[in-house]
Write a protein that holds these residues in place. Structure first.
Motif, PDB file in Angstrom:
ATOM      1  N   ALA A   2       0.829  -1.211   0.000  1.00 23.48           N
ATOM      2  CA  ALA A   2       0.000   0.000   0.000  1.00 23.48           C
ATOM      3  C   ALA A   2       0.864   1.261   0.000  1.00 23.48           C
ATOM      4  O   ALA A   2       0.596   2.207  -0.748  1.00 23.48           O
ATOM      5  N   VAL A   3       1.896   1.272   0.818  1.00 26.09           N
ATOM      6  CA  VAL A   3       2.782   2.437   0.874  1.00 26.09           C
ATOM      7  C   VAL A   3       3.511   2.621  -0.454  1.00 26.09           C
ATOM      8  O   VAL A   3       3.598   3.733  -0.989  1.00 26.09           O
ATOM      9  N   THR A   4       4.024   1.525  -1.006  1.00 24.16           N
ATOM     10  CA  THR A   4       4.737   1.587  -2.278  1.00 24.16           C
ATOM     11  C   THR A   4       3.819   2.082  -3.391  1.00 24.16           C
ATOM     12  O   THR A   4       4.197   2.931  -4.198  1.00 24.16           O
ATOM     13  N   ALA A   5       2.592   1.583  -3.428  1.00 30.36           N
ATOM     14  CA  ALA A   5       1.628   2.030  -4.437  1.00 30.36           C
ATOM     15  C   ALA A   5       1.281   3.500  -4.244  1.00 30.36           C
ATOM     16  O   ALA A   5       1.161   4.255  -5.224  1.00 30.36           O
ATOM     17  N   GLY A   6       1.146   3.925  -2.999  1.00 30.20           N
ATOM     18  CA  GLY A   6       0.851   5.335  -2.723  1.00 30.20           C
ATOM     19  C   GLY A   6       1.955   6.262  -3.185  1.00 30.20           C
ATOM     20  O   GLY A   6       1.699   7.312  -3.794  1.00 30.20           O
ATOM     21  N   VAL A   7       3.187   5.878  -2.921  1.00 33.72           N
ATOM     22  CA  VAL A   7       4.323   6.683  -3.369  1.00 33.72           C
ATOM     23  C   VAL A   7       4.383   6.712  -4.896  1.00 33.72           C
ATOM     24  O   VAL A   7       4.567   7.769  -5.501  1.00 33.72           O
ATOM     25  N   GLY A   8       4.191   5.561  -5.525  1.00 28.73           N
ATOM     26  CA  GLY A   8       4.199   5.504  -6.984  1.00 28.73           C
ATOM     27  C   GLY A   8       3.082   6.332  -7.591  1.00 28.73           C
ATOM     28  O   GLY A   8       3.276   7.022  -8.599  1.00 28.73           O
ATOM     29  N   GLY A   9       1.906   6.274  -6.982  1.00 32.60           N
ATOM     30  CA  GLY A   9       0.789   7.093  -7.445  1.00 32.60           C
ATOM     31  C   GLY A   9       1.074   8.576  -7.317  1.00 32.60           C
ATOM     32  O   GLY A   9       0.755   9.372  -8.212  1.00 32.60           O
ATOM     33  N   ALA A  10       1.699   8.961  -6.201  1.00 33.66           N
ATOM     34  CA  ALA A  10       2.057  10.372  -6.007  1.00 33.66           C
ATOM     35  C   ALA A  10       3.068  10.832  -7.045  1.00 33.66           C
ATOM     36  O   ALA A  10       2.956  11.927  -7.605  1.00 33.66           O
ATOM     37  N   VAL A  11       4.046   9.988  -7.321  1.00 36.16           N
ATOM     38  CA  VAL A  11       5.035  10.326  -8.352  1.00 36.16           C
ATOM     39  C   VAL A  11       4.358  10.433  -9.714  1.00 36.16           C
ATOM     40  O   VAL A  11       4.656  11.349 -10.498  1.00 36.16           O
ATOM     41  N   GLY A  12       3.436   9.534 -10.009  1.00 36.99           N
ATOM     42  CA  GLY A  12       2.686   9.606 -11.258  1.00 36.99           C
ATOM     43  C   GLY A  12       1.889  10.888 -11.365  1.00 36.99           C
ATOM     44  O   GLY A  12       1.853  11.536 -12.421  1.00 36.99           O
TER      45      GLY A  12
END
Length: 100
Positions: A78-88
């Motif tokens: 969840a944290v990794t996906a959140g960071v990736g989403g924020a970068v996107g």
């Protein structure tokens, strides 16, 4: 532009979840342990020297090895996906600002 932003967020989230374990493996954090001569081995050596001979539980090296060995936990995913989403999202915002 909303669809582009949504796609950028989703793409960032998915790609980081998929690529994070692969990147750790490439660094030398594997299910079989840290690969000799790898970046991970250098990090482990430095961490051990800094803490008097052992790698401290909970340290960056210990956490990365745990993820390399067992994969991401649900919370880690969840944290990794959140960071990736924020970068996107940030990438999409920058692209839309300079793309006009």
């Amino acid at each position: 532009m909303v669809i582009g932003t949504v796609l950028a967020i989703a793409g960032g989230a998915v790609s980081t979840v998929v690529l994070a374990p692969a990147a750790l493996g490439a660094m030398g954090f594997t299910a079989g342990g840290i690969i000799a001569g790898s970046t991970a081995a250098g990090m482990m050596s430095s961490a051990a020297a800094a803490s008097g001979g052992g790698v401290a539980a909970g340290s960056l090296v210990a956490v990365l090895q745990s993820v390399g060995a067992a994969g991401l936990s649900t919370a880690g995913t969840a944290v990794t996906a959140g960071v990736g989403g924020a970068v996107g999202y940030i990438g999409s915002a920058i692209a839309s600002k300079f793309g006009k």
